[in-house]
Write an enzyme that holds these catalytic residues in place. Structure first.
Site, short mmCIF file in Angstrom:
data_model
loop_
_atom_site.label_atom_id
_atom_site.label_comp_id
_atom_site.label_asym_id
_atom_site.label_seq_id
_atom_site.Cartn_x
_atom_site.Cartn_y
_atom_site.Cartn_z
N GLY A 227 21.09 10.56 -24.13
CA GLY A 227 20.95 11.80 -23.85
C GLY A 227 20.39 13.41 -24.48
O GLY A 227 20.01 14.61 -23.78
N PRO A 269 23.69 7.28 -29.30
CA PRO A 269 22.07 8.19 -28.99
C PRO A 269 21.48 6.98 -29.90
O PRO A 269 21.67 6.48 -31.30
CB PRO A 269 22.51 9.28 -30.67
N GLY A 270 20.22 6.79 -29.84
CA GLY A 270 18.78 6.43 -29.98
C GLY A 270 17.67 7.73 -30.36
O GLY A 270 17.90 7.83 -31.82
N CYS A 342 -8.71 -0.52 -25.55
CA CYS A 342 -9.84 -0.95 -24.02
C CYS A 342 -9.30 -0.58 -22.52
O CYS A 342 -8.88 -0.77 -22.02
CB CYS A 342 -10.78 -1.98 -23.74
C1 LIG Z 1 18.63 3.87 -24.21
C2 LIG Z 1 19.89 3.97 -24.34
C3 LIG Z 1 20.85 5.41 -24.96
C4 LIG Z 1 19.51 6.17 -26.49
O1 LIG Z 1 18.48 7.05 -25.49
P1 LIG Z 1 18.12 7.68 -26.01
O2 LIG Z 1 17.93 8.86 -25.28
O3 LIG Z 1 17.67 6.95 -26.96
O4 LIG Z 1 19.53 8.99 -26.64
C5 LIG Z 1 22.13 5.07 -25.23
N1 LIG Z 1 23.05 3.84 -24.08
C6 LIG Z 1 22.46 3.77 -23.33
C7 LIG Z 1 22.95 2.32 -22.65
C8 LIG Z 1 20.60 2.71 -23.13
O5 LIG Z 1 19.94 1.74 -22.63
#
Ligand SMILES: *Cc1c(COP(=O)(O)O)cnc(C)c1O
Length: 423
Positions: A227, A269-270, A342
């Site tokens: 988050g 984190p992603g 398109c």
């Molecule tokens: C997608 C996801 C994340 C990563 O969220 P970010 O907003 O990209 O940091 C972490 N934990 C779970 C379980 C997710 O599904």
């Protein structure tokens, strides 16, 4: 990406040279940026036993996963296939958290057979795990704490407002099931998905888990999900990771003392780790002056970067071919930057950019997370190639697709005899 001597550079590599060498459209990732973010997170949580589990769905290229592993980061997966990619990148199954939502029991069985850390997202799944494995498989439980964005606790009195997790209101039901089947609970997890507005809002979620932890004496970790909010443009509110680290670490140390043991604090984190590292480079095909607007049409679209269309996301755009240099007044014009699909696939509306000419290379910034991983072949277009800049050199980490890729898996059946019928 920095502007040095009138050229945009990633590390010390001229971005235009990368575009020349590998062709466009192209995703380019800066390994140094990823390493920097990992370091920032670590240093912010220095007083606790922190584990970072990279949420691989943000950017799933194996070289990125290997880079994470090299840096001591582990992995979070939402499908067994993601976990398999992680294992190909060298992760041990036990280092991979599996946090699926609403998947089949067959997939859960595969995950358990592989040895992934299973994170349970519903009571029916918890019951199934108990019936199937009894006390043999330790799980963590994903809790929906009913915290809304902005930090107000919203205890929903009827139905949960999110499909994710087991409602904190079902705390007793969780305990009944884990006791009935003697399911070992090794972790508790939240991932509210909403961007943290501030550390205090986040701490309220933490408090809910600390309280719940009293039910489970054998925890080895608490996972706070993700988050982390990142800046997509100047002035965006971002998570102050240092502040978050200070406050959460203090609260966690406190909790561990009461709990009687030091356990691990996990984050997944992603976006925070990879968003800023990524750039989608595209080429300008057409500059079209309509009576009311000027359109810049590029050789890409929502098939390569869907965030603007799907989430109204703002991505900063740089004209790599016509850098705006601080000591000169740039000739800026206002454009709608659009794709070649398109569909209406607008990347940016009324965007002021240094003048764009056909052939100019543009970069969509902050494109590392949910860029390539959400790309598709819509309109029978190839997905971009991917390049990783590592220790000052660009490396191709995914080939550009070819026509064969588009046909792969299609079955053309002569026996159907789909000849033209005389009308
Ligand atoms: C997608 C996801 C994340 C990563 O969220 P970010 O907003 O990209 O940091 C972490 N934990 C779970 C379980 C997710 O599904």
């Amino acid at each position: 990406m920095q502007l040095n001597n009138r050229t945009y550079q990633i590390q010390d590599v001229n971005v235009l040279d990368i575009a020349d060498e590998f062709g466009l459209p192209l995703y380019v990732y800066d390994a140094d940026k990823i390493i920097e973010k990992i370091g920032l997170l670590r240093s912010s949580f220095s007083g606790v036993n922190l584990k970072i589990k990279y949420a691989a769905k943000a950017l799933t290229n194996i070289s990125i996963l290997k880079l994470m592993r090299q840096q001591g980061v582990e992995m979070d997966s939402v499908s067994v296939n993601e976990a398999r990619m992680g294992m190909l990148a060298g992760f041990a199954p036990g280092q991979i958290m599996f946090t699926p939502s609403g998947v089949s029991f067959e997939e859960i069985r595969e995950a358990v057979d592989l040895g992934l850390q299973l994170n349970v997202d519903s009571l029916p799944l918890l019951e199934w795990v108990g019936q199937t494995y009894g006390s043999q498989v330790a799980v963590s439980i994903r809790i929906n704490p009913h915290i809304s964005e902005g930090g107000n606790i919203k205890i929903s009195t009827g139905h949960a407002d999110s499909k994710f997790g087991v409602s904190i209101l079902q705390r007793d039901a969780i305990r009944e099931l884990t006791e009935k089947y003697q399911i070992p609970v090794s972790g508790l997890h939240i991932h509210t998905g909403s961007d943290f507005k501030n550390a205090d809002a986040f701490l309220r979620g933490a408090d809910i888990l600390f309280d719940l932890a009293a039910d489970y004496p054998n925890l080895t970790f608490i996972d706070f999900g993700s988050g982390f909010k990142v800046a997509y443009k100047e002035g965006d509110h971002v998570t102050d990771v240092a502040e978050l680290g200070r406050k959460v670490s203090a609260a966690f140390q406190n909790f561990c003392q009461q709990y009687g043991r030091d356990i691990e604090l996990w984050f997944e984190p992603g976006k925070f780790l990879v968003s800023e590292s990524g750039h989608l480079l595209v080429k300008t095909n057409i500059v079209k002056e309509n009576p009311t607007r000027t359109f810049v049409a590029v050789d890409s679209g929502l098939n390569h970067l869907i965030r603007p269309m799907m989430y109204d996301a703002y991505h900063d755009i740089k004209n790599i071919s016509n850098p705006s240099v601080a000591d000169e007044t740039p000739v800026e014009k206002t454009y709608n930057v659009v794709g070649y699909i398109c569909e209406t696939d607008t990347f940016a509306t009324d965007r002021s950019l240094p003048e764009v000419k056909p052939g100019d290379v543009l970069s969509f910034e902050n494109a590392g997370a949910y860029g390539f991983s959400m790309a598709s072949n819509y309109n029978a277009r190839f997905r971009p190639a991917e390049v990783l800049v590592y220790e000052g050199r660009p490396y191709l980490i995914r080939q550009r697709e070819t026509f064969d890729d588009l046909l792969r898996g299609q079955v053309d059946i002569p026996a159907l005899n789909l000849e033209v019928i005389e009308q």
